[in-house]
Design a protein around this motif. Structure first.
Motif, PDB file in Angstrom:
ATOM      1  N   PHE A   1       0.832  -1.208   0.000  1.00  0.00           N
ATOM      2  CA  PHE A   1       0.000   0.000   0.000  1.00  0.00           C
ATOM      3  C   PHE A   1       0.868   1.260   0.000  1.00  0.00           C
ATOM      4  O   PHE A   1       0.549   2.258  -0.667  1.00  0.00           O
ATOM      5  N   TYR A   2       1.987   1.202   0.748  1.00  0.00           N
ATOM      6  CA  TYR A   2       2.877   2.361   0.773  1.00  0.00           C
ATOM      7  C   TYR A   2       3.478   2.605  -0.607  1.00  0.00           C
ATOM      8  O   TYR A   2       3.563   3.755  -1.073  1.00  0.00           O
ATOM      9  N   GLN A   3       3.895   1.532  -1.283  1.00  0.00           N
ATOM     10  CA  GLN A   3       4.446   1.672  -2.634  1.00  0.00           C
ATOM     11  C   GLN A   3       3.394   2.235  -3.588  1.00  0.00           C
ATOM     12  O   GLN A   3       3.704   3.076  -4.447  1.00  0.00           O
ATOM     13  N   ALA A   4       2.160   1.797  -3.446  1.00  0.00           N
ATOM     14  CA  ALA A   4       1.081   2.281  -4.304  1.00  0.00           C
ATOM     15  C   ALA A   4       0.843   3.773  -4.085  1.00  0.00           C
ATOM     16  O   ALA A   4       0.642   4.532  -5.044  1.00  0.00           O
ATOM     17  N   THR A   6       3.029   5.907  -3.083  1.00  0.00           N
ATOM     18  CA  THR A   6       4.180   6.622  -3.637  1.00  0.00           C
ATOM     19  C   THR A   6       4.064   6.757  -5.155  1.00  0.00           C
ATOM     20  O   THR A   6       4.280   7.835  -5.723  1.00  0.00           O
ATOM     21  N   VAL A   7       3.696   5.665  -5.814  1.00  0.00           N
ATOM     22  CA  VAL A   7       3.585   5.670  -7.277  1.00  0.00           C
ATOM     23  C   VAL A   7       2.422   6.543  -7.734  1.00  0.00           C
ATOM     24  O   VAL A   7       2.557   7.328  -8.680  1.00  0.00           O
ATOM     25  N   LEU A   8       1.286   6.411  -7.064  1.00  0.00           N
ATOM     26  CA  LEU A   8       0.089   7.142  -7.478  1.00  0.00           C
ATOM     27  C   LEU A   8       0.048   8.562  -6.925  1.00  0.00           C
ATOM     28  O   LEU A   8      -0.805   9.365  -7.318  1.00  0.00           O
ATOM     29  N   ASN A   9       0.960   8.844  -5.988  1.00  0.00           N
ATOM     30  CA  ASN A   9       1.064  10.177  -5.390  1.00  0.00           C
ATOM     31  C   ASN A   9      -0.251  10.618  -4.743  1.00  0.00           C
ATOM     32  O   ASN A   9      -0.738  11.735  -4.960  1.00  0.00           O
ATOM     33  N   LYS A  10      -0.806   9.713  -3.943  1.00  0.00           N
ATOM     34  CA  LYS A  10      -2.039  10.038  -3.228  1.00  0.00           C
ATOM     35  C   LYS A  10      -2.206   9.075  -2.059  1.00  0.00           C
ATOM     36  O   LYS A  10      -1.565   8.017  -1.991  1.00  0.00           O
ATOM     37  N   ILE A  11      -3.059   9.467  -1.152  1.00  0.00           N
ATOM     38  CA  ILE A  11      -3.404   8.603  -0.022  1.00  0.00           C
ATOM     39  C   ILE A  11      -4.483   7.627  -0.468  1.00  0.00           C
ATOM     40  O   ILE A  11      -5.514   8.043  -1.032  1.00  0.00           O
ATOM     41  N   LEU A  12      -4.262   6.346  -0.250  1.00  0.00           N
ATOM     42  CA  LEU A  12      -5.230   5.348  -0.679  1.00  0.00           C
ATOM     43  C   LEU A  12      -6.488   5.391   0.171  1.00  0.00           C
ATOM     44  O   LEU A  12      -6.430   5.527   1.391  1.00  0.00           O
ATOM     45  N   THR A  13      -7.609   5.242  -0.500  1.00  0.00           N
ATOM     46  CA  THR A  13      -8.886   5.129   0.202  1.00  0.00           C
ATOM     47  C   THR A  13      -9.120   3.652   0.525  1.00  0.00           C
ATOM     48  O   THR A  13      -8.445   2.769  -0.029  1.00  0.00           O
ATOM     49  N   PRO A  14     -10.060   3.352   1.418  1.00  0.00           N
ATOM     50  CA  PRO A  14     -10.375   1.940   1.688  1.00  0.00           C
ATOM     51  C   PRO A  14     -10.758   1.187   0.414  1.00  0.00           C
ATOM     52  O   PRO A  14     -10.422   0.010   0.259  1.00  0.00           O
ATOM     53  N   LEU A  27      -6.647 -12.215  -8.420  1.00  0.00           N
ATOM     54  CA  LEU A  27      -5.947 -12.415  -9.685  1.00  0.00           C
ATOM     55  C   LEU A  27      -4.609 -13.137  -9.525  1.00  0.00           C
ATOM     56  O   LEU A  27      -4.055 -13.642 -10.493  1.00  0.00           O
ATOM     57  N   GLY A  28      -4.071 -13.157  -8.319  1.00  0.00           N
ATOM     58  CA  GLY A  28      -2.816 -13.850  -8.083  1.00  0.00           C
ATOM     59  C   GLY A  28      -1.590 -13.125  -8.595  1.00  0.00           C
ATOM     60  O   GLY A  28      -0.560 -13.755  -8.870  1.00  0.00           O
ATOM     61  N   LEU A  29      -1.663 -11.792  -8.704  1.00  0.00           N
ATOM     62  CA  LEU A  29      -0.519 -11.024  -9.186  1.00  0.00           C
ATOM     63  C   LEU A  29       0.429 -10.710  -8.030  1.00  0.00           C
ATOM     64  O   LEU A  29      -0.018 -10.275  -6.969  1.00  0.00           O
ATOM     65  N   PRO A  30       1.725 -10.905  -8.207  1.00  0.00           N
ATOM     66  CA  PRO A  30       2.702 -10.553  -7.169  1.00  0.00           C
ATOM     67  C   PRO A  30       2.742  -9.033  -6.958  1.00  0.00           C
ATOM     68  O   PRO A  30       2.395  -8.262  -7.858  1.00  0.00           O
ATOM     69  N   VAL A  31       3.204  -8.633  -5.783  1.00  0.00           N
ATOM     70  CA  VAL A  31       3.259  -7.211  -5.455  1.00  0.00           C
ATOM     71  C   VAL A  31       4.131  -6.439  -6.443  1.00  0.00           C
ATOM     72  O   VAL A  31       3.791  -5.323  -6.854  1.00  0.00           O
ATOM     73  N   GLU A  32       5.269  -7.027  -6.843  1.00  0.00           N
ATOM     74  CA  GLU A  32       6.174  -6.312  -7.752  1.00  0.00           C
ATOM     75  C   GLU A  32       5.537  -6.098  -9.130  1.00  0.00           C
ATOM     76  O   GLU A  32       5.796  -5.095  -9.797  1.00  0.00           O
ATOM     77  N   VAL A  33       4.676  -7.028  -9.549  1.00  0.00           N
ATOM     78  CA  VAL A  33       3.969  -6.867 -10.826  1.00  0.00           C
ATOM     79  C   VAL A  33       2.916  -5.761 -10.701  1.00  0.00           C
ATOM     80  O   VAL A  33       2.753  -4.946 -11.614  1.00  0.00           O
ATOM     81  N   ILE A  34       2.222  -5.727  -9.579  1.00  0.00           N
ATOM     82  CA  ILE A  34       1.215  -4.687  -9.352  1.00  0.00           C
ATOM     83  C   ILE A  34       1.878  -3.313  -9.321  1.00  0.00           C
ATOM     84  O   ILE A  34       1.343  -2.332  -9.866  1.00  0.00           O
ATOM     85  N   THR A  35       3.026  -3.235  -8.689  1.00  0.00           N
ATOM     86  CA  THR A  35       3.750  -1.960  -8.635  1.00  0.00           C
ATOM     87  C   THR A  35       4.141  -1.502 -10.038  1.00  0.00           C
ATOM     88  O   THR A  35       4.031  -0.323 -10.378  1.00  0.00           O
TER      89      THR A  35
END
Length: 209
Positions: A1-4, A6-14, A27-35
């Motif tokens: 969530f912290y990486q997301a 940083t990348v999206l430059n916003k505070i994540l909502t629930p 979907l079974g995607l690894p965190v590094e792929v999602i990033t």
């Protein structure tokens, strides 16, 4: 969530957190792929939920489940985006988005046929010359015929045009009627080479199609 964040430059909502968790759990995607996915979307300025979910599902269906695979796929997507931008400029399309069919043609030229972008302006010029407008289907026939001949530069096409025109003239000369025995007779049956060349090109494109 912290990486997301940083990348999206916003505070994540629930809701954002729930979506990202579904990418891992459903979907079974690894965190590094999602990033990597989020980084690609952020570069394109498309970070809305619908777009992210669509891309994530597409990547999962393609089996992109490692950082290396994601990196390679992003490079392909960025190359296609660059090609689309250049082709839009060549064709003078500035005030609207490309249609799915137009995108399909570009993907065919770039990914499947690996056509050099330097050939696009020449193909566009030939298309307008013969149809009087932008015709994606006609331009595709021209590019397909050049790809079949192995042409990768405009110079190769022009050289081939010269040889083809010379051959056409030679064949036409053989078909000309014999010279009249009457000295004062003026033969008006002159061959229209421009029209003949256009007919031959159309026949060639129809044959390729």
């Amino acid at each position: 969530f912290y990486q997301a964040e940083t990348v999206l430059n916003k505070i994540l909502t629930p809701s954002d957190m729930e979506m990202l968790y579904s990418f891992v759990d459903w979907l079974g995607l690894p965190v590094e792929v999602i990033t990597m996915l989020l980084s690609y979307a952020a570069k394109r300025g498309k970070t809305n939920r619908r777009y992210l979910e669509t891309v994530a599902i597409d990547w999962a269906e393609r089996g992109i489940d490692t950082f290396e695979a994601a990196e390679a796929h992003v490079m392909e997507l960025e190359a296609l985006d660059s090609a689309e931008h250049k082709i839009r400029g060549i064709l003078g399309i500035y005030d609207r988005a490309l249609t799915p069919t137009e995108k399909k043609y570009i993907r065919l030229w770039i990914e499947d046929d690996q056509i050099c972008l330097d050939l696009i302006p020449l193909a566009y010029d030939r298309t307008v010359e013969h149809t009087g407008k932008l015709s994606w289907a006609y331009m595709n026939k021209i590019l397909q015929s050049w790809a079949a001949e192995g042409f990768t530069t405009p110079e190769q096409v022009r050289d081939w045009d010269g040889k083809f025109k010379q051959q056409s003239k030679s064949q036409s000369a053989q078909c000309l009627p014999k010279k009249s025995k009457f000295n004062n007779y003026e033969d008006t049956n002159q061959t229209d080479y421009a029209k003949l060349e256009e007919q031959l090109l159309d026949m060639m494109l129809d044959h390729e199609g």
